[in-house]
Design a protein around this motif. Structure first.
Motif, PDB file in Angstrom:
ATOM      1  N   GLU A 238       0.815  -1.207   0.000  1.00  0.00           N
ATOM      2  CA  GLU A 238       0.000   0.000   0.000  1.00  0.00           C
ATOM      3  C   GLU A 238       0.851   1.260   0.000  1.00  0.00           C
ATOM      4  O   GLU A 238       0.489   2.255  -0.604  1.00  0.00           O
ATOM      5  N   ARG A 239       1.949   1.188   0.653  1.00  0.00           N
ATOM      6  CA  ARG A 239       2.804   2.368   0.728  1.00  0.00           C
ATOM      7  C   ARG A 239       3.085   2.952  -0.638  1.00  0.00           C
ATOM      8  O   ARG A 239       3.099   4.150  -0.831  1.00  0.00           O
ATOM      9  N   THR A 240       3.369   2.088  -1.555  1.00  0.00           N
ATOM     10  CA  THR A 240       3.677   2.549  -2.899  1.00  0.00           C
ATOM     11  C   THR A 240       2.689   1.890  -3.844  1.00  0.00           C
ATOM     12  O   THR A 240       3.039   1.523  -4.937  1.00  0.00           O
ATOM     13  N   GLY A 241       1.449   1.750  -3.391  1.00  0.00           N
ATOM     14  CA  GLY A 241       0.452   0.902  -4.052  1.00  0.00           C
ATOM     15  C   GLY A 241       0.254   1.114  -5.540  1.00  0.00           C
ATOM     16  O   GLY A 241      -0.858   1.418  -5.994  1.00  0.00           O
ATOM     17  N   SER A 242       1.285   0.922  -6.284  1.00  0.00           N
ATOM     18  CA  SER A 242       1.160   1.064  -7.739  1.00  0.00           C
ATOM     19  C   SER A 242       0.452  -0.135  -8.343  1.00  0.00           C
ATOM     20  O   SER A 242       0.386  -1.195  -7.734  1.00  0.00           O
ATOM     21  N   LEU A 243      -0.034   0.068  -9.532  1.00  0.00           N
ATOM     22  CA  LEU A 243      -0.699  -1.015 -10.258  1.00  0.00           C
ATOM     23  C   LEU A 243       0.048  -1.265 -11.559  1.00  0.00           C
ATOM     24  O   LEU A 243       0.662  -0.361 -12.124  1.00  0.00           O
ATOM     25  N   LEU A 244      -0.030  -2.498 -11.994  1.00  0.00           N
ATOM     26  CA  LEU A 244       0.542  -2.858 -13.279  1.00  0.00           C
ATOM     27  C   LEU A 244      -0.636  -3.221 -14.189  1.00  0.00           C
ATOM     28  O   LEU A 244      -1.426  -4.098 -13.852  1.00  0.00           O
ATOM     29  N   ARG A 269       3.825   5.188 -16.281  1.00  0.00           N
ATOM     30  CA  ARG A 269       5.090   4.964 -16.961  1.00  0.00           C
ATOM     31  C   ARG A 269       4.977   3.651 -17.701  1.00  0.00           C
ATOM     32  O   ARG A 269       4.397   2.699 -17.168  1.00  0.00           O
ATOM     33  N   PRO A 270       5.493   3.596 -18.921  1.00  0.00           N
ATOM     34  CA  PRO A 270       5.480   2.288 -19.588  1.00  0.00           C
ATOM     35  C   PRO A 270       6.528   1.378 -18.952  1.00  0.00           C
ATOM     36  O   PRO A 270       7.581   1.855 -18.521  1.00  0.00           O
ATOM     37  N   ILE A 275       1.860  -1.083 -18.303  1.00  0.00           N
ATOM     38  CA  ILE A 275       1.939   0.289 -17.820  1.00  0.00           C
ATOM     39  C   ILE A 275       1.915   0.259 -16.293  1.00  0.00           C
ATOM     40  O   ILE A 275       1.053  -0.390 -15.695  1.00  0.00           O
ATOM     41  N   ALA A 276       2.869   0.961 -15.698  1.00  0.00           N
ATOM     42  CA  ALA A 276       2.856   1.078 -14.236  1.00  0.00           C
ATOM     43  C   ALA A 276       2.111   2.344 -13.876  1.00  0.00           C
ATOM     44  O   ALA A 276       2.441   3.425 -14.361  1.00  0.00           O
ATOM     45  N   VAL A 277       1.071   2.177 -13.066  1.00  0.00           N
ATOM     46  CA  VAL A 277       0.246   3.327 -12.678  1.00  0.00           C
ATOM     47  C   VAL A 277       0.582   3.692 -11.242  1.00  0.00           C
ATOM     48  O   VAL A 277       0.420   2.883 -10.333  1.00  0.00           O
ATOM     49  N   LEU A 289     -11.202   3.675 -12.792  1.00  0.00           N
ATOM     50  CA  LEU A 289     -10.740   4.545 -13.873  1.00  0.00           C
ATOM     51  C   LEU A 289     -10.096   3.714 -14.978  1.00  0.00           C
ATOM     52  O   LEU A 289     -10.345   3.932 -16.164  1.00  0.00           O
ATOM     53  N   VAL A 290      -9.264   2.747 -14.574  1.00  0.00           N
ATOM     54  CA  VAL A 290      -8.599   1.882 -15.554  1.00  0.00           C
ATOM     55  C   VAL A 290      -9.646   1.116 -16.354  1.00  0.00           C
ATOM     56  O   VAL A 290      -9.579   1.039 -17.587  1.00  0.00           O
ATOM     57  N   ARG A 291     -10.627   0.571 -15.636  1.00  0.00           N
ATOM     58  CA  ARG A 291     -11.668  -0.207 -16.309  1.00  0.00           C
ATOM     59  C   ARG A 291     -12.446   0.662 -17.289  1.00  0.00           C
ATOM     60  O   ARG A 291     -12.612   0.296 -18.449  1.00  0.00           O
ATOM     61  N   ASP A 292     -12.870   1.833 -16.820  1.00  0.00           N
ATOM     62  CA  ASP A 292     -13.691   2.708 -17.671  1.00  0.00           C
ATOM     63  C   ASP A 292     -12.908   3.195 -18.888  1.00  0.00           C
ATOM     64  O   ASP A 292     -13.438   3.241 -19.996  1.00  0.00           O
ATOM     65  N   THR A 293     -11.633   3.544 -18.639  1.00  0.00           N
ATOM     66  CA  THR A 293     -10.818   4.034 -19.757  1.00  0.00           C
ATOM     67  C   THR A 293     -10.669   2.965 -20.830  1.00  0.00           C
ATOM     68  O   THR A 293     -10.790   3.233 -22.026  1.00  0.00           O
TER      69      THR A 293
END
Lengths: 329, 292
Positions: A238-244, A269-270, A275-277, A289-293
């Motif tokens: 969670e601290r850096t809770g990025s998504l791939l 970032r690619p 893509i790393a979000v 947001l990812v789903r809708d986009t």
């Protein structure tokens, strides 16, 4: 970090801490194996991470009462390690890192004998051994001398002897050591099951963070005998809770998707084909947001997962800070 | 219906154990019995039974022959005493101790399964004591069995009960000392030199070579009228201690330089000391391994 002591909450209904150390210190002459360690470990699977020589095995041996700490105290299953070692060892299982199996005995015989050494009667020992050997996945080979076993089979036999007396807590020291990827995955699944299905608290060590992330509810990080961090596995992420995120197609689709996400207010970032979000500002639901986009662009979502690299990133980020601030030496 | 179920494996899931868990005393007894069995190769591979039982047969066969001779010829007493018999087969007893001590003392340490024992309720010193007790008992069984054959056969042949029993008791007292000393010496050697070969050779040096040298020294000193030197030399090996005591107790063993008077007490004290020192060394060794 808020405090040196970080409590890792239990996942089982049992609210009691299975391990509690206070200022635990072990010095071998000039070598400081453990320094002023305060840890609390609850139920479920707890990963103990650290480089080789970080003090993982020393900690386990002290908790088993095999080694005397230089100073400090610890309680295991509510018993004091200094005075109630026998009671602790009755309800704790231990799978050492090194080879410890006599080659001329079969796993079946050996595990029965070890069950008896834990105080089980003859028939209970036989019954439990058969059960446990089945659970760890040793089939017909259990009747063969262990000298002829593969590393994977030896690890299973070692695990079986640590579980045969139905301990409340089991120490697994590098259980995936020397295993090939398939056997490693099997062993990790087994560790996970011990903590969840079997309801036995597990303290498992590894020098590979990625492994422990898969199986642990909590992670304790040791660095040169110091506590670096202790918290729930989720917290690390969670601290850096990025998504791939990855969409069907090639780099064109990836870039289109990335630009759309950026336009929607996310930092992206690619990375490879994905893509790393970065974590979103408050009030923005990244997953939605990812789903809708993706839906808006008509792109197929192929992968959406927490960025796994980050547990290690956290570790690497913390290490220099602790080394600089620590009182090692 | 039964056929349908035949191939199905029912995974019952993990079952907890909430039955009784024995205390240290019972666990130690289990370890003791297992060790005693293992000393004779019982509960181990077929190959491991060959040597102990071959030695046991070699050790007992002469007793059976003696009994046969006594019965057929109709002797009024045994051609040799019980302690004398032990003296005759002392090489076999030494070989048994040298060969089987590594089974009890080297294996766990060499393969490091000792760690698995130490992670269980038994404390290190109890494990060491139990191992020693197993080996000492095995040695006692090994050396007493032929004496029992002699005794039983002798009584059946109509020998004097009182005389035979007194003789046997003297021999048993000596064997108790021998077993304690030999288990301590070979146990310690085996727990230090973990390679079986080294352990066996080391034990043979201590139990066969050294006593041989002592006997030679005693023979020379007796020849040279320096008996006192021979008596002192007798303190140097477990067998010369035992044989010296046997001779002093008139148990039917002759030595070149028999101890007399105060020396008998010294011999007895040293024998007990050797046994105790061996035992203490084994315990120290296990405690050290336990803290590694």
């Amino acid at each position: 970090m808020s405090a040196r002591t970080a409590s890792v909450g239990p996942v089982t209904g049992d609210s009691e801490q299975v391990i509690e150390t206070r200022g635990l210190t072990k010095h071998y002459g000039q070598v400081h194996a453990l320094t002023d360690l305060d840890i609390e470990v609850g139920g479920g699977v707890t990963g103990l991470v650290g480089a080789n020589g970080a003090g993982k095995s020393t900690l386990i041996k002290i908790l088993l009462g095999l080694l005397e700490p230089t100073s400090g105290s610890a309680r295991v299953l509510g018993h004091d390690i200094a005075t109630e070692g026998e009671e602790i060892r009755r309800f704790v299982g231990y799978m050492p890192e090194h080879d410890c199996l006599p080659p001329d005995v079969s796993a079946s015989e050996f595990v029965v004998h070890m069950a008896r050494m834990s105080g089980l009667g003859a028939s209970a020992a036989r019954e439990r051994s058969a059960d446990v050997l089945r659970h760890v996945g040793l089939e017909e080979e259990r009747y063969r001398p262990m000298g002829g076993y593969s590393t994977g089979m030896k690890q299973r036999a070692k695990l079986a002897q640590g579980l045969v007396h139905d301990p409340r807590l089991v120490f697994l020291d590098e259980p995936t050591n020397g295993l090939d990827p398939a056997a490693r995955a099997d062993m990790l699944r087994l560790v996970r099951r011990i903590g969840s299905d079997f309801g036995i608290a597990v303290l498992v060590t590894s020098h590979l963070l990625g492994e422990l992330e898969q199986v642990s509810d909590h992670v304790v990080v040791l660095d040169a005998g110091h506590l670096l961090r202790s918290s729930a596995t989720g917290d690390f992420l969670e601290r850096t809770g990025s998504l791939l995120v990855e969409v069907v197609g090639g780099t064109t689709e990836r870039d289109r998707f990335g630009e759309a996400l950026a336009a929607a207010g996310l930092t992206c970032r690619p990375r490879g084909t994905a893509i790393a979000v970065e974590p979103a500002p408050d009030g923005l639901s990244v997953h939605d947001l990812v789903r809708d986009t993706a839906a808006d662009l008509g792109l197929g979502l192929m992968r959406l997962q927490p960025d796994r690299r980050h547990l290690e990133d956290v570790f690497l980020d913390d290490a220099p800070a602790a080394a600089a601030g620590g009182s090692r030496g | 219906m039964a056929e349908q179920r035949a191939g199905v494996i029912h995974d019952l899931g993990y079952r907890h154990y909430d039955g009784p868990r024995e205390g240290v005393a019972t666990i130690a007894r289990t370890l003791y019995v297992t060790g005693l069995r293992h000393a004779f190769g019982l509960g181990r591979s077929g190959k491991s039974k060959i040597l102990p039982f071959l030695l046991l047969a070699l050790c007992t066969l002469p007793a059976a022959i003696v009994v046969g001779v006594v019965t057929i010829v109709g002797l009024s007493e045994l051609p040799l005493t019980y302690a004398g018999y032990t003296n005759q087969v002392q090489l076999l007893i030494s070989l048994f101790a040298a060969a089987q001590a590594p089974v009890l003392f080297s294996r766990d340490l060499r393969h490091r399964s000792i760690v698995l024992y130490l992670a269980r309720p038994l404390p290190a010193y109890v494990i060491a004591l139990t191992r020693w007790a197993s080996l000492a008992t095995a040695l006692l069984v090994f050396s007493v069995l032929p004496l029992l054959v002699l005794y039983t056969g002798g009584l059946l042949a109509g020998l004097d009960v009182g005389e035979q029993t007194t003789d046997l008791l003297k021999a048993l007292a000596l064997l108790l000392l021998v077993a304690s000393m030999l288990a301590g010496i070979t146990g310690f050697i085996s727990s230090v030199s973990l390679r079986r070969g080294f352990a066996v050779v080391g034990s043979i040096v201590a139990l066969v070579v050294v006593p041989g040298v002592v006997t030679a020294v005693q023979a020379i000193t007796s020849e040279e009228d320096a008996d006192q030197v021979g008596v002192v030399a007798g303190l140097a090996s477990p067998w010369s201690l035992t044989n010296g005591l046997a001779s002093a107790w008139e148990a039917g063993v002759t030595v070149f330089t028999p101890p007399a008077g105060g020396w008998v007490v010294v011999y007895l004290a040293v024998a007990v000391l050797v046994a105790a020192a061996g035992l203490a060394a084994i315990v120290a060794r296990f405690l050290k391994v336990g803290s590694q």
